[in-house]
Write an enzyme that holds these catalytic residues in place. Structure first.
Site: not given
Length: 91
Positions: A19, A37
């Site tokens: 990320r 996520n």
């Protein structure tokens, strides 16, 4: 004209800095949207930008940070429900 797409990135993409890496790539390309996520173990990214910007981030998404292992990326059109002001990483 800007376009919005959603990417669902499969593989070893959680717990490896994916990320944060994706956020850096998106900011460098001046994209808007988010990356987060999913409970299922994938990473979801909604990105808004020009055709060229989107093509660039999709190509980079297959690489990821060194510890990531991307098995596939599912791409879908995304109805832009809100105007994103910036790009951010969500928890």
């Amino acid at each position: 004209m800007n376009k919005a797409i959603k990417l669902t990135i499969h593989g070893k993409v959680q717990g490896v800095g994916y990320r944060r890496w994706f956020e850096q790539q998106a900011l460098a390309l001046e994209l808007k949207g988010y990356v987060k996520n999913l409970d299922s173990g994938e990473v979801e990214a909604v990105i808004v930008g020009t055709e060229n910007q989107l093509h660039a981030i999709i190509q980079r998404s297959y690489t990821g940070p060194s510890r990531a292992e991307i098995s596939k990326i599912i791409q879908s059109e995304f109805e832009q429900a809100a105007d994103f002001v910036t790009f951010q990483m969500l928890r």
